[in-house]
Design a protein around this motif. Structure first.
Motif, PDB file in Angstrom:
ATOM      1  N   LEU A  42      -4.587  -0.738   7.141  1.00  0.00           N
ATOM      2  CA  LEU A  42      -4.108  -1.909   7.881  1.00  0.00           C
ATOM      3  C   LEU A  42      -4.970  -2.143   9.119  1.00  0.00           C
ATOM      4  O   LEU A  42      -5.334  -3.282   9.431  1.00  0.00           O
ATOM      5  N   ALA A  65       2.459  -1.508   4.352  1.00  0.00           N
ATOM      6  CA  ALA A  65       2.263  -0.069   4.162  1.00  0.00           C
ATOM      7  C   ALA A  65       3.636   0.573   4.124  1.00  0.00           C
ATOM      8  O   ALA A  65       4.418   0.447   5.073  1.00  0.00           O
ATOM      9  N   THR A  66       3.959   1.244   3.029  1.00  0.00           N
ATOM     10  CA  THR A  66       5.323   1.756   2.892  1.00  0.00           C
ATOM     11  C   THR A  66       5.392   2.885   1.872  1.00  0.00           C
ATOM     12  O   THR A  66       4.540   3.012   0.992  1.00  0.00           O
ATOM     13  N   ASP A 113       3.719  -2.485   8.924  1.00  0.00           N
ATOM     14  CA  ASP A 113       3.540  -1.033   8.853  1.00  0.00           C
ATOM     15  C   ASP A 113       4.908  -0.354   8.835  1.00  0.00           C
ATOM     16  O   ASP A 113       5.584  -0.279   9.850  1.00  0.00           O
ATOM     17  N   GLU A 114       5.313   0.124   7.658  1.00  0.00           N
ATOM     18  CA  GLU A 114       6.614   0.775   7.473  1.00  0.00           C
ATOM     19  C   GLU A 114       7.738  -0.044   8.130  1.00  0.00           C
ATOM     20  O   GLU A 114       8.496   0.460   8.962  1.00  0.00           O
ATOM     21  N   LEU A 158       0.871  -1.176   0.000  1.00  0.00           N
ATOM     22  CA  LEU A 158       0.000   0.000   0.000  1.00  0.00           C
ATOM     23  C   LEU A 158       0.905   1.221   0.000  1.00  0.00           C
ATOM     24  O   LEU A 158       1.679   1.432   0.941  1.00  0.00           O
ATOM     25  N   LYS A 191      -2.516   4.843   4.823  1.00  0.00           N
ATOM     26  CA  LYS A 191      -1.999   3.475   4.734  1.00  0.00           C
ATOM     27  C   LYS A 191      -2.231   2.698   6.034  1.00  0.00           C
ATOM     28  O   LYS A 191      -2.741   1.575   6.017  1.00  0.00           O
ATOM     29  N   SER A 192      -1.854   3.307   7.150  1.00  0.00           N
ATOM     30  CA  SER A 192      -2.028   2.620   8.438  1.00  0.00           C
ATOM     31  C   SER A 192      -3.497   2.429   8.775  1.00  0.00           C
ATOM     32  O   SER A 192      -3.882   1.433   9.403  1.00  0.00           O
TER      33      SER A 192
END
Length: 214
Positions: free
Chosen positions: A48, A191-192, A161-162, A36, A44-45
């Protein structure tokens, strides 16, 4: 339940007067690493968290579909393992202890959880560091411990997440390869905005192009 397809159908998220996502639709596939993509604050988060059932969309639906029989269910934290931004490890406990949290949380008895954790550490190349305290590990090693913990949990969905936000290029490449290895057993969603991780993903979803709020 292993092979789950994640679907976002015209989902919108509003927090007060701020609309983060508006009419977002996408399908995230099992057996692959989906990225994402979007800048910080783009949602993005939030997506998630919606997959895990921690937040519900203001409109639209998030659903999980079993590939084998087409059964559809809603998001649930019981189906999700997290790889957070930063490894989130207990510094005074060993790498093995940190990974054991996954299977112990699933209800495995201690001996079985220990075996599962050992196998997961071996799979991410850290079998020789099992007894090392987390505070003695490098940033890249800590992230691999976090990945091993997600693997050991045996959840059908892994959300990252990242996961490479604090890593150098070499460590990012290692994490990308490990995420692909995890996708054999789960639906992996990352998510990045890390270009190296995006390039290594099976596919990327630019959430700005899928939402009217962009």
């Amino acid at each position: 339940m292993r092979q789950l397809e994640v679907r976002f159908d015209s989902v919108s998220f509003a927090f007060g007067d701020r609309v983060v996502l508006d009419g977002f639709s996408a399908v995230l596939h099992p057996g692959q690493v989906g990225a994402l993509v979007g800048p910080s604050g783009s949602g993005k988060s939030t997506l998630l968290n919606a997959v895990s059932g921690f937040v519900a969309p203001s409109a639209g639906a998030v659903s999980l579909r079993r590939v084998d029989d087409g059964t559809v269910t809603g998001p649930s934290p019981e189906l999700v393992a997290w790889v957070p931004q930063g490894a989130n490890c207990l510094g005074a406990r060993s790498a093995l202890d940190n990974v054991m949290l996954g299977p112990l949380g699933d209800g495995q008895p201690l001996p079985a959880a220990r075996r599962t954790a050992h196998d997961a550490l071996d799979r991410v190349g850290l079998a020789d560091r099992a007894s090392s305290l987390a505070r003695t590990l490098s940033g890249g090693e800590l992230q691999r411990v976090s990945l091993a913990r997600a693997l050991a949990s045996s959840k059908p969905i892994i959300l990252a997440d990242e996961p490479t936000s604090s890593l150098d290029a070499a460590s990012t490449e290692v994490v990308a390869a490990l995420l692909h290895s995890l996708s054999v057993d789960a639906t992996v969603v990352v998510a990045t905005h890390d270009p190296l991780l995006i390039a290594a993903a099976s596919y990327a979803v630019d959430i700005r192009r899928r939402s009217r709020a962009a």
